[in-house]
Write a protein that holds these residues in place. Structure first.
Motif, PDB file in Angstrom:
ATOM      1  N   ASN A 129       0.804  -1.217   0.000  1.00 52.46           N
ATOM      2  CA  ASN A 129       0.000   0.000   0.000  1.00 52.46           C
ATOM      3  C   ASN A 129       0.843   1.276   0.000  1.00 52.46           C
ATOM      4  O   ASN A 129       0.311   2.366   0.064  1.00 52.46           O
ATOM      5  CB  ASN A 129      -0.961   0.010   1.191  1.00 52.46           C
ATOM      6  N   ILE A 131       3.028   4.044  -1.821  1.00 50.04           N
ATOM      7  CA  ILE A 131       3.198   4.607  -3.157  1.00 50.04           C
ATOM      8  C   ILE A 131       4.522   5.358  -3.182  1.00 50.04           C
ATOM      9  O   ILE A 131       4.822   6.138  -2.294  1.00 50.04           O
ATOM     10  CB  ILE A 131       2.041   5.568  -3.495  1.00 50.04           C
ATOM     11  N   ASN A 149       5.245  -1.178  -7.096  1.00 53.94           N
ATOM     12  CA  ASN A 149       4.812  -0.061  -6.248  1.00 53.94           C
ATOM     13  C   ASN A 149       4.836   1.292  -6.927  1.00 53.94           C
ATOM     14  O   ASN A 149       4.570   2.298  -6.285  1.00 53.94           O
ATOM     15  CB  ASN A 149       5.673   0.011  -4.980  1.00 53.94           C
ATOM     16  N   TRP A 151       3.414   4.207  -8.946  1.00 49.05           N
ATOM     17  CA  TRP A 151       2.099   4.719  -9.293  1.00 49.05           C
ATOM     18  C   TRP A 151       2.200   5.565 -10.549  1.00 49.05           C
ATOM     19  O   TRP A 151       3.166   6.313 -10.732  1.00 49.05           O
ATOM     20  CB  TRP A 151       1.551   5.565  -8.145  1.00 49.05           C
ATOM     21  N   THR A 152       1.241   5.443 -11.397  1.00 53.41           N
ATOM     22  CA  THR A 152       1.188   6.256 -12.607  1.00 53.41           C
ATOM     23  C   THR A 152      -0.047   7.127 -12.526  1.00 53.41           C
ATOM     24  O   THR A 152      -1.146   6.638 -12.267  1.00 53.41           O
ATOM     25  CB  THR A 152       1.111   5.365 -13.875  1.00 53.41           C
ATOM     26  N   ASN A 153       0.121   8.401 -12.769  1.00 50.48           N
ATOM     27  CA  ASN A 153      -1.001   9.321 -12.767  1.00 50.48           C
ATOM     28  C   ASN A 153      -1.762   9.110 -14.063  1.00 50.48           C
ATOM     29  O   ASN A 153      -1.330   9.547 -15.142  1.00 50.48           O
ATOM     30  CB  ASN A 153      -0.505  10.768 -12.653  1.00 50.48           C
ATOM     31  N   GLU A 154      -2.878   8.422 -13.993  1.00 52.78           N
ATOM     32  CA  GLU A 154      -3.667   8.083 -15.173  1.00 52.78           C
ATOM     33  C   GLU A 154      -4.146   9.334 -15.914  1.00 52.78           C
ATOM     34  O   GLU A 154      -4.384   9.300 -17.109  1.00 52.78           O
ATOM     35  CB  GLU A 154      -4.869   7.216 -14.762  1.00 52.78           C
TER      36      GLU A 154
END
Length: 157
Positions: A129, A131, A149, A151-154
């Protein structure tokens, strides 16, 4: 290192390493702050940090005064409940299984010009959990240590 500042460790006396030029003291209940300051001034020690709830003071010694000498002087004063070296206590020592760890100088080195990675790993080695945010020039997003781990900003795709 924080642990060494918070907890005096007389159990390790004579066996454990301590920070040169530093001691920890606790004044007896009822000691007047001005009296404590005068004692520090007379010994030319400098208050680095005070932990009021523990009634503990972390002191820097003047140049040329040994820890042993400072302890002797503080322990002789009736206002002082105890005086101890600033012991270096390591509750855990996480060593990674990364075969390239010794080649990654910035993670941990003898000059302490590093990010203290093993000390951080003693606190946590991560979780699903968590990021990772990179505010830098880049990241090997497909590296096995990061791949699950990152994270991609969609909204930016």
């Amino acid at each position: 290192m924080l642990l060494s500042v918070l907890i005096p460790c007389p159990l390790f006396a004579g066996a454990a390493a301590y920070v040169p030029g530093e001691i920890l003291i606790k004044f007896r209940d009822g000691t007047i702050a001005g009296d404590a300051k005068r004692l520090h001034a007379s010994l030319k020690t400098v208050l680095k940090m005070e932990l009021p709830k523990l009634k503990l003071q972390h002191l820097k010694l003047p140049e040329g005064m040994t820890v042993e000498e400072a302890l002797r002087k503080y322990r002789q004063d009736p206002m002082v409940e105890y005086a101890e070296p600033n012991y270096m206590v390591h509750a855990l020592e996480t060593t990674p299984n990364d075969t390239s760890f010794n080649q990654q100088w910035g993670l941990s080195n003898t000059g302490d010009y590093d990010i203290d990675a093993p000390e951080a790993w003693d606190i946590t080695t991560g979780a699903e959990n968590i990021i990772i945010a990179v505010v830098d020039s880049g990241l090997a997003y497909n590296h096995p240590d990061f791949a699950n781990n990152v994270w991609t900003n969609e909204a930016e795709l």
